[in-house]
Design a protein around this motif. Structure first.
Motif, PDB file in Angstrom:
ATOM      1  N   HIS A  23       0.868  -1.182   0.000  1.00 10.67           N
ATOM      2  CA  HIS A  23       0.000   0.000   0.000  1.00 10.67           C
ATOM      3  C   HIS A  23       0.897   1.221   0.000  1.00 10.67           C
ATOM      4  O   HIS A  23       1.658   1.426   0.923  1.00 10.67           O
ATOM      5  CB  HIS A  23      -0.861   0.032   1.261  1.00 10.67           C
ATOM      6  N   HIS A  24       0.802   1.999  -1.024  1.00  4.52           N
ATOM      7  CA  HIS A  24       1.523   3.264  -1.103  1.00  4.52           C
ATOM      8  C   HIS A  24       3.014   3.078  -0.847  1.00  4.52           C
ATOM      9  O   HIS A  24       3.574   3.627   0.086  1.00  4.52           O
ATOM     10  CB  HIS A  24       0.931   4.286  -0.132  1.00  4.52           C
ATOM     11  N   ALA A  25       3.630   2.251  -1.639  1.00  3.04           N
ATOM     12  CA  ALA A  25       5.086   2.102  -1.707  1.00  3.04           C
ATOM     13  C   ALA A  25       5.706   1.353  -0.530  1.00  3.04           C
ATOM     14  O   ALA A  25       6.892   1.087  -0.559  1.00  3.04           O
ATOM     15  CB  ALA A  25       5.774   3.454  -1.856  1.00  3.04           C
ATOM     16  N   LEU A  26       4.949   1.013   0.490  1.00  2.00           N
ATOM     17  CA  LEU A  26       5.516   0.234   1.608  1.00  2.00           C
ATOM     18  C   LEU A  26       4.911  -1.171   1.598  1.00  2.00           C
ATOM     19  O   LEU A  26       3.684  -1.309   1.480  1.00  2.00           O
ATOM     20  CB  LEU A  26       5.177   0.883   2.950  1.00  2.00           C
ATOM     21  N   THR A  27       5.726  -2.168   1.738  1.00  2.00           N
ATOM     22  CA  THR A  27       5.173  -3.511   1.909  1.00  2.00           C
ATOM     23  C   THR A  27       4.776  -3.672   3.377  1.00  2.00           C
ATOM     24  O   THR A  27       5.210  -2.884   4.242  1.00  2.00           O
ATOM     25  CB  THR A  27       6.219  -4.585   1.567  1.00  2.00           C
ATOM     26  N   CYS A  28       4.006  -4.705   3.659  1.00  2.00           N
ATOM     27  CA  CYS A  28       3.617  -4.958   5.052  1.00  2.00           C
ATOM     28  C   CYS A  28       4.851  -5.257   5.899  1.00  2.00           C
ATOM     29  O   CYS A  28       4.928  -4.836   7.057  1.00  2.00           O
ATOM     30  CB  CYS A  28       2.619  -6.109   5.120  1.00  2.00           C
ATOM     31  N   ALA A  29       5.817  -5.978   5.326  1.00  2.00           N
ATOM     32  CA  ALA A  29       7.043  -6.298   6.081  1.00  2.00           C
ATOM     33  C   ALA A  29       7.785  -5.013   6.447  1.00  2.00           C
ATOM     34  O   ALA A  29       8.263  -4.854   7.578  1.00  2.00           O
ATOM     35  CB  ALA A  29       7.932  -7.222   5.257  1.00  2.00           C
ATOM     36  N   GLU A  30       7.851  -4.087   5.482  1.00  2.00           N
ATOM     37  CA  GLU A  30       8.511  -2.805   5.767  1.00  2.00           C
ATOM     38  C   GLU A  30       7.727  -2.009   6.808  1.00  2.00           C
ATOM     39  O   GLU A  30       8.313  -1.373   7.692  1.00  2.00           O
ATOM     40  CB  GLU A  30       8.649  -1.986   4.475  1.00  2.00           C
ATOM     41  N   ALA A  31       6.404  -2.065   6.684  1.00  2.00           N
ATOM     42  CA  ALA A  31       5.577  -1.340   7.662  1.00  2.00           C
ATOM     43  C   ALA A  31       5.773  -1.923   9.060  1.00  2.00           C
ATOM     44  O   ALA A  31       5.880  -1.174  10.041  1.00  2.00           O
ATOM     45  CB  ALA A  31       4.112  -1.422   7.247  1.00  2.00           C
ATOM     46  N   HIS A  32       5.870  -3.254   9.151  1.00  2.00           N
ATOM     47  CA  HIS A  32       6.090  -3.892  10.468  1.00  2.00           C
ATOM     48  C   HIS A  32       7.412  -3.437  11.069  1.00  2.00           C
ATOM     49  O   HIS A  32       7.519  -3.175  12.263  1.00  2.00           O
ATOM     50  CB  HIS A  32       6.083  -5.416  10.316  1.00  2.00           C
ATOM     51  N   GLU A  33       8.430  -3.353  10.208  1.00  2.00           N
ATOM     52  CA  GLU A  33       9.746  -2.928  10.703  1.00  2.00           C
ATOM     53  C   GLU A  33       9.681  -1.487  11.199  1.00  2.00           C
ATOM     54  O   GLU A  33      10.232  -1.153  12.246  1.00  2.00           O
ATOM     55  CB  GLU A  33      10.782  -3.082   9.598  1.00  2.00           C
ATOM     56  N   GLU A  90      -4.560  -5.113   8.466  1.00  2.00           N
ATOM     57  CA  GLU A  90      -3.667  -6.067   9.151  1.00  2.00           C
ATOM     58  C   GLU A  90      -2.548  -5.325   9.880  1.00  2.00           C
ATOM     59  O   GLU A  90      -2.196  -5.660  11.018  1.00  2.00           O
ATOM     60  CB  GLU A  90      -3.058  -7.065   8.153  1.00  2.00           C
ATOM     61  N   CYS A  91      -2.002  -4.336   9.236  1.00  2.00           N
ATOM     62  CA  CYS A  91      -0.909  -3.589   9.868  1.00  2.00           C
ATOM     63  C   CYS A  91      -1.421  -2.698  11.000  1.00  2.00           C
ATOM     64  O   CYS A  91      -0.713  -2.461  11.977  1.00  2.00           O
ATOM     65  CB  CYS A  91      -0.132  -2.774   8.819  1.00  2.00           C
ATOM     66  N   HIS A 114       0.252   3.772   4.424  1.00  2.00           N
ATOM     67  CA  HIS A 114       0.106   2.305   4.410  1.00  2.00           C
ATOM     68  C   HIS A 114      -0.966   1.875   5.410  1.00  2.00           C
ATOM     69  O   HIS A 114      -1.843   1.055   5.096  1.00  2.00           O
ATOM     70  CB  HIS A 114       1.449   1.639   4.732  1.00  2.00           C
ATOM     71  N   LEU A 115      -0.890   2.429   6.608  1.00  2.00           N
ATOM     72  CA  LEU A 115      -1.822   2.017   7.665  1.00  2.00           C
ATOM     73  C   LEU A 115      -3.271   2.365   7.302  1.00  2.00           C
ATOM     74  O   LEU A 115      -4.200   1.636   7.646  1.00  2.00           O
ATOM     75  CB  LEU A 115      -1.447   2.695   8.992  1.00  2.00           C
ATOM     76  N   LEU A 116      -3.421   3.462   6.586  1.00  2.00           N
ATOM     77  CA  LEU A 116      -4.767   3.901   6.215  1.00  2.00           C
ATOM     78  C   LEU A 116      -5.491   2.831   5.397  1.00  2.00           C
ATOM     79  O   LEU A 116      -6.700   2.657   5.512  1.00  2.00           O
ATOM     80  CB  LEU A 116      -4.645   5.211   5.411  1.00  2.00           C
ATOM     81  N   HIS A 117      -4.709   2.101   4.619  1.00  2.00           N
ATOM     82  CA  HIS A 117      -5.326   1.125   3.709  1.00  2.00           C
ATOM     83  C   HIS A 117      -5.062  -0.318   4.114  1.00  2.00           C
ATOM     84  O   HIS A 117      -5.442  -1.215   3.368  1.00  2.00           O
ATOM     85  CB  HIS A 117      -4.804   1.361   2.284  1.00  2.00           C
ATOM     86  N   CYS A 118      -4.408  -0.543   5.232  1.00  2.00           N
ATOM     87  CA  CYS A 118      -4.035  -1.922   5.581  1.00  2.00           C
ATOM     88  C   CYS A 118      -4.527  -2.281   6.994  1.00  2.00           C
ATOM     89  O   CYS A 118      -3.858  -1.965   7.986  1.00  2.00           O
ATOM     90  CB  CYS A 118      -2.515  -2.110   5.490  1.00  2.00           C
TER      91      CYS A 118
END
Lengths: 157, 193
Positions: A3-13, A38-39, A32-36
């Motif tokens: 979502h918006h250039a960040l993967t979930c793995a990157e967002a978790h980090e 799970e994150c 990313h969080l706005l659209h995810c």
């Protein structure tokens, strides 16, 4: 998922780093969080985890006093210089032994000297004496030991 | 300035009084860290003794580049990781039932961690993590080491600290969601002759 250039793995980090107070690119993470969902759930779980760790952190320090055991064993240990000297002595002895063996092996067999293998040399010295009685008489060390006075009962008291 | 620098010099001279001072300053923290990494009080006591004896023998290896306490942390972590590896190799057979049932099957992280037994659950869950993840979480969350101190203690770059911490937290949350599988825990069983 991206979502918006960040993967979930990157967002978790980044969420993990943010939990530790490290600055991150907030706009990318927020997008990313706005659209995810799970994150977003992961972010909430991390916050709960931090609270649980804070509770665990308050566990008291150990009360076991191990000093007497450590001290006893520390006194029983040889010092490092002594160990180093012992190691050097062993290495030196092995070196001399190896050199002696090498020199012995270089001797020509027909020269009349002792054979290359020191054990054979010992057999050669013992065999003639064995024919006449005590084979160890051929060894000067053995004769020296025999010459020493015998320990009596009085001596041991 | 490292407050333990002169202590380190005295240890290098093999002064038993310096070892005692080091134990008084750092012993409880070392033992607590051992307990958290090894998951067993008796193992932690044995490990603490061994670590302070190593400290006595290897004090000359301390070069002063890091703080003495960081160096001692590294010594402790390495000793515990080696010990965990030995225990892992020695252990065989299934776990006792009470070791498996750490979290109810229906527990989710919020439920498990928000209840009154959160401390117990979390301490047990930590023992289920890989040694690498357990170590970094214990050092960060319980011992309060900064990223820089973590990098020095674990001898990895700070970027690795960041990614490893994220993965460790993910693993912990994942395990909290699932019924734990029968993996080895740290506390050893009595050795059979």
């Amino acid at each position: 998922m991206i979502h918006h250039a960040l993967t979930c793995a990157e967002a978790h980090e980044r969420l993990s780093a943010r939990l530790d107070g490290l600055a991150a690119d907030e706009s990318a993470l927020a997008a990313h969080l706005l659209h995810c969902p799970e994150c977003r759930e992961h972010e909430r779980s991390l916050a709960r985890l931090r609270s649980a760790f804070e509770e665990l952190r308050e566990a008291p320090l150990s009360s076991a006093n191990l000093w007497s055991r450590i001290e006893r064993r520390a006194h029983g240990r040889p010092s490092a210089p002594l160990l180093a000297r012992l190691a050097a002595a062993v290495v030196g002895f092995l070196g001399v032994a190896a050199a002696a063996r090498s020199l012995n092996a270089l001797r020509p067999l027909d020269s009349g000297d002792a054979p290359a293998d020191p054990r054979l040399h010992l057999v050669e010295r013992l065999l003639p004496a064995a024919r006449g009685g005590d084979p160890f008489e051929a060894l000067p060390e053995y004769r020296l030991l025999r010459a020493l006075p015998t320990r009596t009962e009085d001596d041991s008291r | 300035m490292d407050p333990d620098r002169s202590l380190a010099r005295r240890l290098e001279q093999r002064e038993v009084s310096a070892l005692r001072e080091a134990y008084e300053r750092h012993g409880a923290r070392v033992e607590r860290l051992c307990g958290r990494l090894l998951g067993c009080a008796s193992e932690a006591e044995d490990a603490t003794q061994e670590i302070f004896l190593k400290l006595f023998e290897r004090a000359s290896a301390f070069d002063g580049r890091a703080r003495f306490s960081t160096w001692l942390h590294r010594l402790t972590v390495n000793h515990c990781l080696n010990r965990l590896e030995k225990l892992r190799l020695r252990r065989a057979g299934p776990l006792p039932e009470h070791d498996r049932a750490l979290v109810d099957p229906g527990d989710s992280p919020p439920e498990a961690l928000e209840r009154g037994e959160a401390r117990l659950d979390l301490a047990r869950l930590l023992q289920r993590l890989s040694p690498e993840h357990r170590t970094i979480l214990v050092l960060r969350e319980l011992e309060g080491l900064s990223y820089r101190e973590l990098a020095e203690t674990l001898a990895v770059p700070e970027g690795t600290v960041m990614s490893r911490l994220a993965r460790a937290r993910e693993e912990l949350l994942r395990r909290a969601r699932l019924r734990p599988d029968p993996e080895p825990v740290a506390c050893p069983r009595p050795e059979t002759p």
